[in-house]
Design a protein around this motif. Structure first.
Motif, PDB file in Angstrom:
ATOM      1  N   THR A  28       0.784  -1.176  -0.079  1.00 50.79           N
ATOM      2  CA  THR A  28      -0.015  -0.076   0.055  1.00 50.79           C
ATOM      3  C   THR A  28       0.857   1.030  -0.111  1.00 50.79           C
ATOM      4  OG1 THR A  28      -1.695  -1.275   1.228  1.00 50.79           O
ATOM      5  CG2 THR A  28      -1.890   1.176   1.261  1.00 50.79           C
ATOM      6  N   SER A  31       2.464   1.498  -3.309  1.00 47.08           N
ATOM      7  CA  SER A  31       1.428   2.157  -4.559  1.00 47.08           C
ATOM      8  C   SER A  31       1.349   3.578  -4.224  1.00 47.08           C
ATOM      9  CB  SER A  31       0.187   1.358  -4.695  1.00 47.08           C
ATOM     10  OG  SER A  31      -0.438   1.609  -3.387  1.00 47.08           O
ATOM     11  N   LEU A  32       1.195   4.046  -3.028  1.00 46.45           N
ATOM     12  CA  LEU A  32       0.889   5.564  -2.568  1.00 46.45           C
ATOM     13  C   LEU A  32       2.102   6.190  -3.056  1.00 46.45           C
ATOM     14  CD1 LEU A  32      -1.003   7.620  -1.294  1.00 46.45           C
ATOM     15  CD2 LEU A  32       0.533   7.194   0.852  1.00 46.45           C
ATOM     16  N   LYS A  34       4.094   5.416  -5.685  1.00 45.48           N
ATOM     17  CA  LYS A  34       4.147   5.787  -7.126  1.00 45.48           C
ATOM     18  C   LYS A  34       2.916   6.969  -7.585  1.00 45.48           C
ATOM     19  CE  LYS A  34       5.504   1.025  -8.124  1.00 45.48           C
ATOM     20  NZ  LYS A  34       5.039  -0.388  -8.954  1.00 45.48           N
ATOM     21  N   SER A  35       1.928   6.768  -6.812  1.00 43.21           N
ATOM     22  CA  SER A  35       0.998   7.559  -7.143  1.00 43.21           C
ATOM     23  C   SER A  35       1.246   8.936  -7.060  1.00 43.21           C
ATOM     24  CB  SER A  35      -0.454   7.159  -6.328  1.00 43.21           C
ATOM     25  OG  SER A  35      -0.959   6.168  -6.659  1.00 43.21           O
ATOM     26  N   MET A  36       1.829   9.238  -5.874  1.00 46.97           N
ATOM     27  CA  MET A  36       2.369  10.640  -5.554  1.00 46.97           C
ATOM     28  C   MET A  36       3.475  11.098  -6.649  1.00 46.97           C
ATOM     29  SD  MET A  36       0.699  11.704  -3.037  1.00 46.97           S
ATOM     30  CE  MET A  36       1.716  13.272  -2.725  1.00 46.97           C
ATOM     31  N   ILE A  38       3.769  10.011  -9.841  1.00 51.31           N
ATOM     32  CA  ILE A  38       2.826  10.414 -11.271  1.00 51.31           C
ATOM     33  C   ILE A  38       2.316  11.566 -11.146  1.00 51.31           C
ATOM     34  CG2 ILE A  38       0.937   9.562 -12.338  1.00 51.31           C
ATOM     35  CD1 ILE A  38       1.712   6.546 -11.773  1.00 51.31           C
ATOM     36  N   LEU A  39       1.479  11.983  -9.793  1.00 52.22           N
ATOM     37  CA  LEU A  39       0.924  13.300  -9.883  1.00 52.22           C
ATOM     38  C   LEU A  39       1.932  14.441  -9.999  1.00 52.22           C
ATOM     39  CD1 LEU A  39      -1.641  14.665  -9.010  1.00 52.22           C
ATOM     40  CD2 LEU A  39      -1.030  14.547  -6.631  1.00 52.22           C
TER      41      LEU A  39
END
Length: 89
Positions: A28, A31-32, A34-36, A38-39
């Protein structure tokens, strides 16, 4: 009273471990992260993008959008405009 103390942080950490479980927590967090990333990259790309808009609000040199029919869609399946004044009532 309004600031976070060590007990508040420990309680939140305990709730997170209970909700997500100790085995899923690293995935978790990964993935958080990676999302940050990408954002952050998308936000910086939007800031550096200086493409002038065309007169109709689209970028110059882009083709007009067309709507493709759905598979199995035929002209007979579409609604037809009825002529005005032919119905008797």
């Amino acid at each position: 009273m309004g600031s976070l103390s060590l007990w508040h942080i420990l309680l939140v950490a305990l709730v997170v471990v209970v909700v997500f479980g100790s085995k899923r927590l690293p995935d978790t967090a990964r993935s958080l992260g990676k999302s940050m990333r990408i954002l952050k990259s998308e936000a910086s790309a939007m800031k550096t993008d200086k493409t002038p808009a065309g007169t109709d609000g689209t970028a110059p040199g882009t083709a007009p959008r067309t709507i493709e029919p759905a598979p199995g869609d035929t002209a007979a399946a579409r609604p037809v405009d009825e002529p005005k004044g032919t119905t008797q009532g």
